[in-house]
Design a protein around this motif. Structure first.
Motif, mmCIF file in Angstrom:
data_model
loop_
_atom_site.group_PDB
_atom_site.id
_atom_site.type_symbol
_atom_site.label_atom_id
_atom_site.label_comp_id
_atom_site.label_asym_id
_atom_site.label_seq_id
_atom_site.Cartn_x
_atom_site.Cartn_y
_atom_site.Cartn_z
ATOM 1 N N MET A 41 0.848 -1.173 0.000
ATOM 2 C CA MET A 41 0.000 0.000 0.000
ATOM 3 C C MET A 41 0.891 1.232 0.000
ATOM 4 O O MET A 41 1.833 1.335 0.771
ATOM 5 N N SER A 42 0.564 2.157 -0.867
ATOM 6 C CA SER A 42 1.362 3.367 -0.962
ATOM 7 C C SER A 42 0.930 4.382 0.105
ATOM 8 O O SER A 42 -0.107 4.236 0.752
ATOM 9 N N GLN A 90 -2.459 6.051 -0.658
ATOM 10 C CA GLN A 90 -3.597 5.205 -0.316
ATOM 11 C C GLN A 90 -3.864 5.241 1.174
ATOM 12 O O GLN A 90 -5.017 5.333 1.609
ATOM 13 N N PHE A 116 -5.433 8.451 2.052
ATOM 14 C CA PHE A 116 -6.820 8.445 1.583
ATOM 15 C C PHE A 116 -7.725 7.752 2.595
ATOM 16 O O PHE A 116 -8.788 8.267 2.945
ATOM 17 N N TYR A 123 -9.014 -0.793 -3.721
ATOM 18 C CA TYR A 123 -8.217 0.190 -4.442
ATOM 19 C C TYR A 123 -8.844 0.556 -5.778
ATOM 20 O O TYR A 123 -8.153 0.891 -6.726
ATOM 21 N N ARG A 133 -11.158 2.816 -8.409
ATOM 22 C CA ARG A 133 -11.438 4.234 -8.631
ATOM 23 C C ARG A 133 -12.862 4.585 -8.221
ATOM 24 O O ARG A 133 -13.153 5.725 -7.899
ATOM 25 N N VAL A 152 -12.998 5.976 -4.776
ATOM 26 C CA VAL A 152 -12.588 7.382 -4.695
ATOM 27 C C VAL A 152 -13.746 8.295 -5.099
ATOM 28 O O VAL A 152 -14.001 9.315 -4.453
ATOM 29 N N TYR A 192 -5.495 11.308 -5.311
ATOM 30 C CA TYR A 192 -5.455 9.847 -5.381
ATOM 31 C C TYR A 192 -6.090 9.337 -6.673
ATOM 32 O O TYR A 192 -5.611 8.382 -7.282
ATOM 33 N N SER A 206 -4.101 7.061 -9.556
ATOM 34 C CA SER A 206 -4.457 5.661 -9.804
ATOM 35 C C SER A 206 -4.809 5.388 -11.245
ATOM 36 O O SER A 206 -4.942 6.207 -12.061
#
Length: 166
Positions: A1-2, A5, A8, A59, A61, A64, A162, A166
């Motif tokens: 995981m970045s 992320q 977020f 993860y 989109r 988001v 984010y 992505s």
């Protein structure tokens, strides 16, 4: 995981906690307990998924975009009044599902060889205790609608960044 992320998911959780801290104490307790129960059930659900399926759920989109819309509802909540404000005021925020699902996926994989009941209960208790503590802290700091507005704007900015990455 970045790192983006992680930021977020923290922004989602913090916006929901600030929103719940504005509600009455009884409503806040009920919502926090529901979050704990949700964590128990999500841990059982996440235990049956493969890591690729978990990554696809957490993860995406779409997540988001849904968080972006929820944060816009929080901003509308700050500026609305009358019957519209009262109706929007009942919305506690459902995107807290994403950070709870992330915690549940970690909890379901943390104790290999054990029944999934123990990680599920630990996830539920930890969600209840941590979120209740943070809601209490927000109430002690007297975070209100102005703080919800600021948190929502920061969250919207994080969503935009984010989504672009992505």
């Amino acid at each position: 995981m970045s790192l983006v992320q992680l930021i977020f998911f923290i922004a989602i959780a913090f916006a929901a906690i600030v929103r719940v801290s504005i509600l009455s104490q009884k409503a806040g307790i009920m919502i926090v307990v529901c979050w704990g129960i949700l964590a128990v059930f999500l841990t059982f659900y996440m235990s049956g998924l493969t890591p690729d399926e978990i990554a696809g759920l957490l993860y995406a989109r779409t997540l988001v975009v849904c968080e972006f819309v929820e944060l816009l509802v929080f901003v509308a909540m700050v500026f609305s009044s009358g019957s519209v404000g009262r109706i929007i005021g009942y919305y506690p925020g459902i995107m807290i599902l994403a950070p709870i699902a992330l915690l549940s996926s970690v909890a379901s994989r943390s104790f290999p060889g054990l029944d999934f009941t123990i990680p599920a209960l630990l996830a539920g208790i930890s969600v209840c205790v941590v979120s209740a503590s943070l809601v209490f802290l927000c109430r002690c700091l007297r975070l209100g609608k102005d703080s919800l507005y600021k948190v929502s704007l920061i969250g919207i900015l994080i969503c935009i960044i984010y989504y672009g990455l992505s």
